[in-house]
Scaffold this motif. Structure first.
Motif, PDB file in Angstrom:
ATOM      1  N   ASP B 150       0.926  -1.118   0.097  1.00 24.04           N
ATOM      2  CA  ASP B 150       0.145  -0.053   0.136  1.00 24.04           C
ATOM      3  C   ASP B 150       0.865   1.245  -0.072  1.00 24.04           C
ATOM      4  O   ASP B 150       1.875   1.467   0.689  1.00 24.04           O
ATOM      5  N   ARG B 151       0.410   2.316  -0.802  1.00 23.38           N
ATOM      6  CA  ARG B 151       1.090   3.665  -0.930  1.00 23.38           C
ATOM      7  C   ARG B 151       0.363   4.555  -0.183  1.00 23.38           C
ATOM      8  O   ARG B 151      -0.752   4.967  -0.570  1.00 23.38           O
ATOM      9  N   LEU B 152       0.632   5.146   0.965  1.00 22.86           N
ATOM     10  CA  LEU B 152       0.023   6.157   1.620  1.00 22.86           C
ATOM     11  C   LEU B 152       0.403   7.515   1.360  1.00 22.86           C
ATOM     12  O   LEU B 152       1.565   7.713   1.692  1.00 22.86           O
ATOM     13  N   GLU B 153      -0.615   8.510   0.769  1.00 21.88           N
ATOM     14  CA  GLU B 153       0.033  10.019   0.717  1.00 21.88           C
ATOM     15  C   GLU B 153      -0.044  10.687   1.767  1.00 21.88           C
ATOM     16  O   GLU B 153      -0.613  10.414   2.840  1.00 21.88           O
ATOM     17  N   LEU B 154       1.031  11.687   1.954  1.00 21.94           N
ATOM     18  CA  LEU B 154       0.989  12.348   3.047  1.00 21.94           C
ATOM     19  C   LEU B 154       0.385  13.897   2.665  1.00 21.94           C
ATOM     20  O   LEU B 154       0.545  14.342   1.429  1.00 21.94           O
TER      21      LEU B 154
END
Lengths: 237, 313
Positions: B150-154
């Motif tokens: 999973d890639r979580l944006e900040l």
């Protein structure tokens, strides 16, 4: 210590109890009646239309409303005294017009694995049980338990069936069940102990729509039997 | 936009903020961090508003690679946090370089650790909150616990902030408690004195099946008056409900909004974060206090959270 949570109010038959250090429970009697339901509904609408500063959440149920407040700004006595004028207005508050909602249901088969057993319990055929379940107009008493889950009043007594001894770990989304003298639709695949008699292809909770919940408190609901083919057609829409 | 990549998700890691209030009428409970005190402090250590979204890890933490430089803080229970394999301190601001990996392991104390990142986790809000509501699959990151890859944006980071360290004195006074304080619940008077005696004089063990919806307790059965008939009603956070088995359940952040079991007591607001740190098999006890005392304890806790002495530079 007992006195702190028993708060009999002068306003109508409403009774107040502290449920926690940040919530107050208002009850309108100890029985499920249309009258108490309507008072809950009116109070809910009044509080939504004219919010009281410091209230955080409202949890309506059959004949009560739980009010969660900010305990850093209010205490139970203050919440109660702010509610008194609202309660005094309930008699003059009109009921919001209910929506008439039809929910298509494919009864029995894989969608309603407990239909035959529910019918047999009451000495009727599955077809008779379906006819009985789909004939009344049900009233949405409140939404609770899980997002969009509507507690419906009006199940014919002849269909009241005990909950399963062992609840299912996962009830398929859209399942229509009977638990005691209650009936309803599971909006999500959740654990559940009701006996399943059918399934609706209609979403009870729609994230992309406003309102997200198909059913509102006070709505009138009727179930319409549909075939497996109609179910498939609905689902593919 | 900067982001983190989930290399190891951990046992049960979700995006959480302080939850969504106001949706009880449609059956949606508030949800939010199980230990909001730790999330709030973590956010302040990285210069975020205290309700920004962070990662809540449960019992076993994960590993997260940073695509850009960032400032983080690890709070809550001690899951042995490390940065590229080197142990790092908790309850303090830590600067991360591009490409570094933050790893948390199994719990050494408590149930939940929080990873707060400057800018917060940026997910589409559901009903005004980033909190994951696992039961309905709504909110947070795709409505579910995180998975590998999973890639979580900040969110955008605020450049004006001062690094800090939580004062050890404050940390000490916010330590999760195993003696949980309660006030009466809405059906307190349905229970005979023997029930209260059982509740307040016994040790209860946290059952394995406990989760964000409820903490199931095992111990001596709490006597219940079987003649009383309960009508389903709204339930409050921290309510201690007693089903026919007599084994109490504490309703927790992802609670059902209504319930049909009588509630003997309710955890005080100031001790809810302690409930969020209970692990399966933990032994706990209950102490009954007055409503006025519960209120004073919460006010004291909030004063502490707002005090100038909270952080050391």
């Amino acid at each position: 210590m007992r006195q702190e949570k028993m708060r009999h109010a002068a306003a109508g038959a409403a009774q107040f109890r502290a449920a926690s250090d940040q919530s107050l429970l208002i009850s309108f009697g100890q029985h499920i009646t249309l009258d108490s339901h309507q008072r809950v509904l009116k109070l809910l609408h009044l509080l939504q239309a004219e919010p009281i500063e410091g209230l955080r959440n409202l949890h309506p149920a059959y004949c009560s409303l739980l009010i969660k407040f900010d305990p850093l700004r209010l205490d139970h006595d203050q919440v109660q005294s702010r509610l008194v004028p609202y309660l005094a207005r309930l008699g003059k508050t009109p009921l919001p017009a209910p929506q008439q909602v039809e929910i298509p249901v494919c009864y029995g088969g894989e969608f309603g694995p407990n239909l035959s057993e529910v019918a047999a319990m009451h000495g009727m055929t599955p077809a008779q049980a379906v006819e009985l379940h789909s004939s009344p107009i049900y009233i949405v008493y409140f939404l609770g338990f899980a997002p969009g889950f509507a507690y419906l009043g009006g199940l014919p007594e002849a269909l009241a069936s005990p909950r399963l001894e062992t609840p299912r770990a996962k009830v398929p989304q859209g399942s229509v069940g009977i638990g005691g003298n209650q009936t309803g639709v599971y909006p999500f695949a959740t654990p559940g102990g009701w006996r399943l008699i059918g399934r609706t292809p209609v979403a009870m909770f729609r994230r992309q729509q406003d309102p997200m919940n198909l059913l509102q408190i006070g709505d009138h609901v009727r179930f319409r039997p549909i075939s497996k083919e109609e179910f498939a057609e609905f689902s593919s829409r | 936009m900067s982001a983190i990549l989930v290399q190891i998700p951990g046992l049960f890691t979700t995006v959480q903020d302080l939850g969504r209030e106001g949706f009880g009428p449609i059956g949606v409970s508030a949800s939010g961090a199980a230990d909001p005190v730790s999330l709030r402090i973590g956010n302040r250590l990285v210069g975020n508003p205290q309700g920004a979204a962070g990662l809540e890890m449960t019992l076993v933490g994960g590993a997260f690679a940073f695509e850009q430089a960032a400032v983080i803080a690890v709070t809550g229970a001690d899951f042995g946090p490390s940065l590229d394999g080197i142990p790092v301190a908790m309850w303090t601001s830590i600067e991360i370089h591009k490409g570094q990996t933050v790893t948390l392991g199994p719990s050494r104390s408590g149930a939940r650790a929080y990873l707060c990142i400057q800018g917060g986790i940026d997910v589409e809000p559901f009903l005004g909150s980033a909190s994951t509501h696992v039961l309905s699959g709504l909110g947070g990151f795709e409505g579910r616990p995180l998975r590998r890859g999973d890639r979580l944006e900040l969110g955008a980071a605020d450049s004006l902030f001062h690094k800090g360290l939580l004062s050890p004195k404050v940390l000490e006074s916010l330590q999760p408690r195993k003696l949980i304080r309660v006030t009466g619940g809405p059906q307190s008077d349905w229970f005979p004195n023997s029930s209260w005696k059982t509740l307040c004089e016994s040790t209860f063990r946290v059952a394995e099946q406990s989760n964000r919806m409820g903490i199931r307790l095992e111990g001596p059965a709490i006597p219940l008056d079987p003649s009383r008939e309960m009508i389903t009603e709204g339930v409050s956070l921290g309510a201690i409900q007693v089903p026919p088995s007599g084994q109490p359940i504490i309703l927790f952040v992802e609670q059902q909004t209504t319930g049909g079991y009588p509630k003997i007591a309710n955890v005080i607001s100031a001790d809810l974060h302690s409930v969020g740190q209970l692990r399966p098999r933990d032994a706990i006890r209950f102490e009954r206090i007055e409503m006025s005392e519960a209120r004073s304890l919460l006010i004291h806790q909030e004063e502490l959270m707002a005090s100038k002495e909270l952080f050391q530079e």
